[in-house]
Design an enzyme around this catalytic site. Structure first.
Site, PDB file in Angstrom:
ATOM      1  CD  GLU A  90      41.547   6.682  63.265  1.00 29.31           C
ATOM      2  OE1 GLU A  90      41.186   6.264  62.158  1.00 29.31           O
ATOM      3  OE2 GLU A  90      40.787   7.316  64.015  1.00 29.31           O
ATOM      4  CG  LEU A 113      33.424   1.578  67.127  1.00 29.40           C
ATOM      5  CD1 LEU A 113      33.738   0.341  67.956  1.00 29.40           C
ATOM      6  CD2 LEU A 113      32.206   2.292  67.733  1.00 29.40           C
ATOM      7  CG  ASP A 114      33.320   2.878  60.824  1.00 30.18           C
ATOM      8  OD1 ASP A 114      33.235   1.706  60.426  1.00 30.18           O
ATOM      9  OD2 ASP A 114      33.126   3.862  60.077  1.00 30.18           O
ATOM     10  CB  ALA A 137      34.096  10.616  64.948  1.00 29.46           C
ATOM     11  CB  SER A 138      30.344   6.742  66.287  1.00 29.26           C
ATOM     12  OG  SER A 138      28.993   6.359  66.451  1.00 29.26           O
TER      13      SER A 138
HETATM   14  P1  B16 Z   1      27.532   8.712  64.290  1.00 30.60           P
HETATM   15  P2  B16 Z   1      34.935   6.268  63.966  1.00 30.60           P
HETATM   16  C1  B16 Z   1      32.887   7.520  62.721  1.00 30.60           C
HETATM   17  O1  B16 Z   1      33.371   6.463  63.539  1.00 30.60           O
HETATM   18  C2  B16 Z   1      32.563   6.953  61.342  1.00 30.60           C
HETATM   19  O2  B16 Z   1      33.750   6.510  60.709  1.00 30.60           O
HETATM   20  C3  B16 Z   1      31.949   8.051  60.491  1.00 30.60           C
HETATM   21  O3  B16 Z   1      31.640   7.561  59.202  1.00 30.60           O
HETATM   22  C4  B16 Z   1      30.692   8.597  61.187  1.00 30.60           C
HETATM   23  O4  B16 Z   1      30.117   9.657  60.439  1.00 30.60           O
HETATM   24  C5  B16 Z   1      31.074   9.078  62.576  1.00 30.60           C
HETATM   25  O5  B16 Z   1      31.675   8.014  63.311  1.00 30.60           O
HETATM   26  C6  B16 Z   1      29.869   9.602  63.338  1.00 30.60           C
HETATM   27  O6  B16 Z   1      28.992   8.544  63.625  1.00 30.60           O
HETATM   28  O7  B16 Z   1      26.601   9.216  63.221  1.00 30.60           O
HETATM   29  O8  B16 Z   1      27.191   7.321  64.765  1.00 30.60           O
HETATM   30  O9  B16 Z   1      27.655   9.701  65.433  1.00 30.60           O
HETATM   31  O10 B16 Z   1      35.685   5.804  62.753  1.00 30.60           O
HETATM   32  O11 B16 Z   1      35.448   7.597  64.519  1.00 30.60           O
HETATM   33  O12 B16 Z   1      34.843   5.212  65.031  1.00 30.60           O
HETATM   34 MG    MG Z   2      37.464   4.631  61.726  1.00 32.67          MG
END
Ligand code: B16
Ligand code: MG
Length: 220
Positions: free
Chosen positions: A170, A11-12, A116-117
């Site tokens: 990714e 996602l991010d 991971a968010s």
């Molecule tokens: P949250 P991804 C990750 O997203 C982010 O890149 C990372 O910086 C963040 O700490 C993690 O999600 C957790 O996010 O605090 O919202 O649970 O790149 O895996 O989509």
């Molecule tokens: Mg990412």
């Protein structure tokens, strides 16, 4: 030659640039600890979990906190982060990605989100793209974070497709490592400098780069 049947997206950094919001929220939280987080430090927080991000910041700052205070700081950071997240609009998707997701949906290709968010569902709902995913694996559904392959393996299982027949998109090096550990095809989104291990790197999802994915047999 790739035989791709399933499409898995981070996602991010791939669909939306929430890294900026993570940075602003962590910087404010770190200031309460008397530490100034730089944009360079922030690179190390991409793709890692919320608690691991705090651990990295504490190591950089040389600060020790007990478990209760760690939890309180991650909660504060998340509250700040969500204030930014709630400003997201459909036009905030990164160039070309919404059209690409729509074209996969029209072609009936199985598509999963693997982020991971723990806020992933809220983000895709605000971007109005939730209906384009057949499965969502978020931070609340995994025990290990990237580079462990768990998140991508779970995404392939949710789609009912063999790992070797999935491609992962990714933006983080540890995400590419996780995709390779899951024996999947890995497409890096960003600069080849950081994503050297990927099978292919594209800067974004503009039509010329989608064409490249087709030429390479990653997208049919
Ligand atoms: P949250 P991804 C990750 O997203 C982010 O890149 C990372 O910086 C963040 O700490 C993690 O999600 C957790 O996010 O605090 O919202 O649970 O790149 O895996 O989509
Ligand atoms: Mg990412």
């Amino acid at each position: 030659m790739f035989d791709i049947k399933g499409y898995i997206f981070d996602l991010d950094g791939v669909i939306v640039d929430t890294a900026r919001f993570h940075f602003l929220a962590w910087r404010e939280t770190a200031r309460e600890l008397g530490f100034e987080l730089t944009e360079r430090d922030n690179e190390r927080l991409k793709g890692v979990s919320r608690m691991e991000s705090l651990e990295i910041i504490l190591r950089l700052a040389g600060i020790h906190l007990d478990e209760e205070r760690k939890w309180a700081f991650t909660e504060k950071k998340n509250t700040r982060y969500l204030e930014w997240v709630d400003t997201l609009r459909p036009s905030d998707t990164l160039p070309g990605i919404a059209d690409f997701l729509r074209s996969l949906k029209e072609a009936h290709r199985p598509v999963a989100l693997a982020s991971a968010s723990k806020n992933a569902r809220r983000v895709i709902s605000l971007l109005e793209i939730a209906s384009l995913f057949d499965a969502v694996i978020d931070g609340s559904m995994i025990e290990k974070t990237k580079p462990d392959p768990e998140i991508f393996i779970k995404a392939a299982q949710a789609l009912g497709i063999r790992a070797s027949e999935c491609v992962v998109f990714e933006d983080a090096q540890n995400g590419i490592e996780a995709a390779k550990a899951a024996e999947m095809t890995a497409v890096g989104v960003g600069s080849p400098e950081h994503l050297g291990e990927a099978d292919l790197v594209i800067p974004d999802f503009s039509p010329s780069h989608i064409y490249l994915l087709k030429q390479r047999g990653i997208v049919r």
